[in-house]
Motif scaffolding. Structure first.
Motif, PDB file in Angstrom:
ATOM      1  N   UNK A   1       7.981  -2.654  -6.167  1.00 46.68           N
ATOM      2  CA  UNK A   1       7.525  -3.259  -5.492  1.00 46.68           C
ATOM      3  C   UNK A   1       8.346  -2.529  -4.234  1.00 46.68           C
ATOM      4  N   UNK A   2       7.202  -1.797  -3.109  1.00 42.57           N
ATOM      5  CA  UNK A   2       8.035  -1.131  -1.967  1.00 42.57           C
ATOM      6  C   UNK A   2       8.337  -2.297  -0.807  1.00 42.57           C
ATOM      7  N   UNK A   3       9.321  -2.346  -0.085  1.00 42.13           N
ATOM      8  CA  UNK A   3       9.798  -3.024   0.803  1.00 42.13           C
ATOM      9  C   UNK A   3      10.218  -2.333   2.103  1.00 42.13           C
TER      10      UNK A   3
ATOM     11  N   UNK B   1       0.787  -1.116  -0.037  1.00 41.18           N
ATOM     12  CA  UNK B   1      -0.074   0.078   0.088  1.00 41.18           C
ATOM     13  C   UNK B   1       0.745   1.445   0.040  1.00 41.18           C
ATOM     14  N   UNK B   2       2.155   1.110  -0.036  1.00 39.44           N
ATOM     15  CA  UNK B   2       3.173   2.171  -0.149  1.00 39.44           C
ATOM     16  C   UNK B   2       2.851   2.928  -1.467  1.00 39.44           C
ATOM     17  N   UNK B   3       3.128   4.241  -1.479  1.00 35.37           N
ATOM     18  CA  UNK B   3       3.129   5.093  -2.755  1.00 35.37           C
ATOM     19  C   UNK B   3       4.281   4.464  -3.497  1.00 35.37           C
ATOM     20  N   UNK B   4       4.048   4.888  -4.791  1.00 30.40           N
ATOM     21  CA  UNK B   4       5.392   4.621  -5.707  1.00 30.40           C
ATOM     22  C   UNK B   4       6.287   5.657  -5.428  1.00 30.40           C
ATOM     23  N   UNK B   5       7.382   5.253  -5.732  1.00 30.49           N
ATOM     24  CA  UNK B   5       8.740   5.924  -5.728  1.00 30.49           C
ATOM     25  C   UNK B   5       8.613   7.299  -6.252  1.00 30.49           C
ATOM     26  N   UNK B   6       7.993   7.695  -7.388  1.00 33.57           N
ATOM     27  CA  UNK B   6       7.931   8.856  -8.224  1.00 33.57           C
ATOM     28  C   UNK B   6       6.972   9.695  -7.640  1.00 33.57           C
ATOM     29  N   UNK B   7       6.121   9.233  -6.796  1.00 40.83           N
ATOM     30  CA  UNK B   7       5.182  10.225  -6.203  1.00 40.83           C
ATOM     31  C   UNK B   7       5.210  10.140  -4.489  1.00 40.83           C
TER      32      UNK B   7
ATOM     33  N   UNK C   1      10.064   3.928 -11.374  1.00 37.04           N
ATOM     34  CA  UNK C   1       9.041   3.545 -10.587  1.00 37.04           C
ATOM     35  C   UNK C   1       8.309   2.362 -11.287  1.00 37.04           C
ATOM     36  N   UNK C   2       8.188   2.443 -12.611  1.00 29.72           N
ATOM     37  CA  UNK C   2       7.570   1.225 -13.178  1.00 29.72           C
ATOM     38  C   UNK C   2       8.474  -0.067 -12.852  1.00 29.72           C
ATOM     39  N   UNK C   3       9.745   0.119 -13.115  1.00 30.83           N
ATOM     40  CA  UNK C   3      10.613  -1.069 -13.121  1.00 30.83           C
ATOM     41  C   UNK C   3      11.003  -1.415 -11.522  1.00 30.83           C
TER      42      UNK C   3
END
Length: 157
Positions: free
Chosen positions: A148-150, A114-120, A143-145
């Protein structure tokens, strides 16, 4: 992150979910170098363990957000498989040229879908805008590549 507790004189974020021993270690007067590194180092090195028990280390961009270490990975990598099989990790930062200041955080890693994408993610995007440009990487494509947030939940510093 509105519940963050600010610790130490440098206003370093220490979230309420951190174990007390981790909070005390990072809030100590002699931990200023560790706090500075957690706030500004561009890469860190998590070590996870294979199914055979062998350590495997990666070099990754990361963000200390007060609750732990957030990073992003490609979904189908040995690192992700190792974390899924055994979430125990050791996270290492660079030491100073003399090897006097060594920062190692031990904890449990888990996917946080549920974490935000890295670019946002505001703090992550701000920290990595310049390094990504230096590396010749586009924020959105990255962010597309690395989708997966960890999160590493610290248990010991």
């Amino acid at each position: 992150m509105s519940d963050l507790v600010r610790g130490a004189a440098d206003d370093f974020p220490l979230g309420p979910g951190l174990p007390e021993a981790v909070r005390l270690a990072l809030d100590a007067d002699d931990a200023a170098a560790a706090r500075a590194q957690l706030a500004s180092d561009v890469v860190g090195r998590p070590t996870a363990f294979t199914a055979a028990g062998r350590p495997r280390t990666a070099v990754i961009p990361f963000l200390w957000d007060g609750e732990g270490i957030l990073f992003y990975s490609r979904p189908d990598t040995p690192k992700v498989r190792n974390i899924a099989a055994n979430g125990a990790v050791s996270f290492h930062l660079n030491c100073d040229p003399s090897g006097d200041h060594v920062v190692i955080i031990e904890g449990r890693a888990q996917v946080v879908p549920l974490e935000s994408r890295s670019d946002v993610h505001p703090a992550y995007a701000a920290k990595y805008r310049e390094p990504l440009a230096d590396w010749g990487m586009d924020e959105r494509e990255t962010a597309d590549d690395f989708s997966l947030p960890i999160r590493v939940h610290p248990e010991r510093v």
